[in-house]
Scaffold this motif. Sequence first.
Motif, PDB file in Angstrom:
ATOM      1  N   SER B  66       0.805  -1.213   0.000  1.00  0.00           N
ATOM      2  CA  SER B  66       0.000   0.000   0.000  1.00  0.00           C
ATOM      3  C   SER B  66       0.842   1.268   0.000  1.00  0.00           C
ATOM      4  CB  SER B  66      -0.879  -0.018   1.240  1.00  0.00           C
ATOM      5  OG  SER B  66      -1.659   1.151   1.302  1.00  0.00           O
ATOM      6  N   GLY B  67       0.167   2.364  -0.356  1.00  0.00           N
ATOM      7  CA  GLY B  67       0.773   3.676  -0.186  1.00  0.00           C
ATOM      8  C   GLY B  67       0.679   4.072   1.278  1.00  0.00           C
ATOM      9  N   SER B 156       5.230   4.524  -1.729  1.00  0.00           N
ATOM     10  CA  SER B 156       4.612   3.233  -2.024  1.00  0.00           C
ATOM     11  C   SER B 156       5.416   2.145  -1.320  1.00  0.00           C
ATOM     12  CB  SER B 156       4.628   3.002  -3.539  1.00  0.00           C
ATOM     13  OG  SER B 156       4.761   1.637  -3.844  1.00  0.00           O
ATOM     14  N   VAL B 259      -4.730   3.437  -6.456  1.00  0.00           N
ATOM     15  CA  VAL B 259      -3.754   4.412  -6.952  1.00  0.00           C
ATOM     16  C   VAL B 259      -4.382   5.024  -8.195  1.00  0.00           C
ATOM     17  CG1 VAL B 259      -1.426   4.782  -7.836  1.00  0.00           C
ATOM     18  CG2 VAL B 259      -1.815   3.105  -6.024  1.00  0.00           C
ATOM     19  N   SER B 297      -2.298   8.016  -3.941  1.00  0.00           N
ATOM     20  CA  SER B 297      -2.722   6.783  -3.286  1.00  0.00           C
ATOM     21  C   SER B 297      -3.817   7.192  -2.316  1.00  0.00           C
ATOM     22  CB  SER B 297      -1.524   6.184  -2.549  1.00  0.00           C
ATOM     23  OG  SER B 297      -1.847   4.916  -2.057  1.00  0.00           O
ATOM     24  N   GLU B 617       2.523  -0.500  -8.114  1.00  0.00           N
ATOM     25  CA  GLU B 617       2.285   0.842  -7.568  1.00  0.00           C
ATOM     26  C   GLU B 617       1.744   0.832  -6.153  1.00  0.00           C
ATOM     27  OE1 GLU B 617      -0.331   2.215 -10.644  1.00  0.00           O
ATOM     28  OE2 GLU B 617       1.297   3.335 -11.550  1.00  0.00           O
ATOM     29  N   ASN B 618       1.484  -0.343  -5.602  1.00  0.00           N
ATOM     30  CA  ASN B 618       0.897  -0.374  -4.259  1.00  0.00           C
ATOM     31  C   ASN B 618       1.910  -0.017  -3.185  1.00  0.00           C
ATOM     32  OD1 ASN B 618      -1.651  -0.971  -4.990  1.00  0.00           O
ATOM     33  ND2 ASN B 618      -1.412  -3.166  -4.875  1.00  0.00           N
TER      34      ASN B 618
END
Lengths: 266, 618
Positions: B66-67, B156, B259, B297, B617-618
């Motif tokens: 996660s962000g 991220s 995202v 995010s 991108e997480n």
Amino acid sequence: MFHIVVCGGIVPDPLQTLEPVKGPAGWGLKNELMLPSVLDPWASHALYEAAHLAKTVAGSKVWLVSLGPKAKLQQLMMTVAQKAPFELVVADGPASGFTDSFEVAEALHAVIAGIAGLDASKLLVFGGWQSASRGSGSTLQILGEKLGIADHFQGVDKLTVGADGSLEIMERVEGGAYQISTCSGAPAVLGWATGELPEPPNNPQVGMANMRLVMPALQKAKPAAVKADAIDYQSVTLPAQKRETRVVKDTPVDVIAQEIVDWLKN
Amino acid sequence: MDERQVMETDIVCVGFGPAMGGFLTTLARGIVNEDGSPVMESDLMPGMPPQVICYERADDIGVGVSGVVSKARAIRETLPDLDPACLPMCAPITEEKVVYLLDPHGASRRPLPMKAADAAFKLLGGRFPGCTYKDFSWELPYIPPFLNKHGGLTFSIGQFNQWVGNNVMATGAAQIWPSSPGAAPIIEHRKVVGVRLADQGVDKAGKPDAAYMPGMDVRAKLTVVGDGPVGPVGRAIDDARGLPIGHHQRDYAVGMKVVVDLPGHCPLRPGTVIHTIGYPEPEIFGFLYVLPDRKASLGIFVPSWFDNPVRTAYRYLQHWMQHPYLWKYLKGGTLTSFGAKTLQECGQNGEPYLVGDGYARIGEGSGTTNVLTGSGVDEAWASGVMLGEAVVQLLEQGLPFTNENLEKTYVARRRASWLEAEAKQARRSREAFASGFIPGVVGMAISGLTKGALCWPADSEPVHKRIPSIEEYYRGRVSCEEIARIRKDCTAKGLALHDALMDRVGWPAIEYDGKLLISHQDALLIGGKVQAAPGYADHVTFEDHDTCRACREKTCIEACSGQAITTNPDDGVPLFDREKCLHCGACLWNCSKPSKTDPERTNVRFAAGAGGLHSAEN
């Protein structure tokens, strides 16, 4: 016995969203170094087939020759190395999908020529018939020529080794048909389609055994002289995707199915 | 292939997250010189440094997280040269806001004092001193010091994990193997002696199938457990040992986020951090972190004390994104990634036994999350660093990894650290949420402003005891007869109940735009890229099927982050589709029925599994 060299590049995880962008060094993918990588799916079939062949023909050995950025290869090997026993040979260079197949073949040739103990008379060069990022289908053929190998097979789905070392090869040809060819034995170049083997399970012990040679191979990797400007692209686009979302309520499934059928027909 | 392989190593680790990143980074510096030569030798492989192997469940070491926003104190202490510009999707914090969101639709279930406050805000508009009221929102004039992340970073975790993992492996001090779920600890004579990996080549039920390969036993002198809040290895140790007296693990939240490629008109600068409270339901908190390159995010936390049995995070997330305050920034944006995870929100109340003979716990599963400051990544990292220092010390002294030695080194470090001091302040800060949203917010403020000296006390209960029946939750809004009809219709169609019930109480329909507002399944396909390798058993199962058949809430279905648990039209036992599972673990604690073997647990079993999200991108 065979000395099997599998040429396998890396491509972004096919589940990622890819966007081509033009930078100072030519075309590339947006945030390419951010994207998780996988072994090119075509080459991974070749690797599984190579591992299976090496297991069935005593004394055989597998090398995986990979052209790609060292850091990405290191991460990727933590998955691939669990699949099959091999010795990694690294060419540290771009794997963006925008490299020229001649340049890539030259780089692979230089690396393969430098593999200690490789016996050209026992050599089978395996790789993907196509690539998930470079679909020209020519890299292996150019490499084979450079290695002086005359017997090339593309779109291979099955290889049977005779008791005398001869090879019977089933290749895909046009019209959904197969062509069966035979040759007296190594050396040969085989560009694999999907083969017939499932993806092997992750075997941690195989991974550990491979790892003894993976890290040194990464440390020893020499930069590959792949020219970014060897090929000029007029334009680069992703395959067009049309996405239309329409919310319907109380529509019978057969009406929805009919609409899809009509759309396909038109 | 049918014989279980056994491998010996010096240290085996489970789960690669921020805590393990901190541990392995610190350990590497202690056991390997910069030139790669060993500082000390392995017992198993003389001439080599101690052999350290980390097994990670997910398909890669940064594809399912996660962000975050973090003060990054411990991270910067370990990595003083960390330059945010060199890390993808990382920005120093430039601006922070806490925003109270009003309900523009009147569908939110707000207590009377909140309704009164909302009316006052609307009436007085911007005439509250120091406050801005517009777009059905009220920006708080000040951020309490315990909440602000001034000087920190937003980034991220996926990208951060990849970067840290690569650096660790480049030292040659450790190997991090992805796609390798750790199924259980190996416990012999009350001592943890290693980890058993998940079986492969099995069917849904775990029975041997084609290419059967029993999970390998990896035996080690030290097992480091960092498999998070729902990790099977950590939970198995808790099952075997119980929790320390007075501790419980009853408070959780599911964090669901996306995202987004922000639209061109969005004025928010990288490093902007927005926290929201009050909407879509009072209990649901939201966050928006602006990253470089016009990315953001954003998402919501749906906590265990949100007493709604039809607690679907996904639809609530869509309503939250469309709140006028946020929509003006997001409209026209494109969803590029989606995900969810469980947060262990007990903090120190849920701290398990940190060490035992042969093992140590780090990270979120060890109770590092600070529920007062709303942070956990830096705390997890700090716990890993402290264990790293302790392990190096024990290796240098040639001492075994006994409970006593780990207590004297690792636990002693933790007890003397800022992590412990802040955990103590936060310990009772969230208690009052058990009594409701307003006591909860007031209780948090009291705890935060008095540094934990005072709190609003309340008794906690296991989540399954809190979840009311659907009829009870909707009393006065939807009749029992209508609920029965909705239940019958949805069951026949194999649907969850939440959409029908939310529509019924006034939540507007989601107008899909195909870019940011997309169906839940599209979120899995476009943003989640969820995948499951074949040959593994179902990791979500139901302990007692008759309990499921009798269950009227089926909160597991309503709360599932990936629509992987669905209504079974032919039987009361829900269906599970491994191909859609995000591995968030929400089903484990959202189940409204107790286990017949342990009243603190539920009827859902959540085991080790491969696959899940694939996102860079997480």
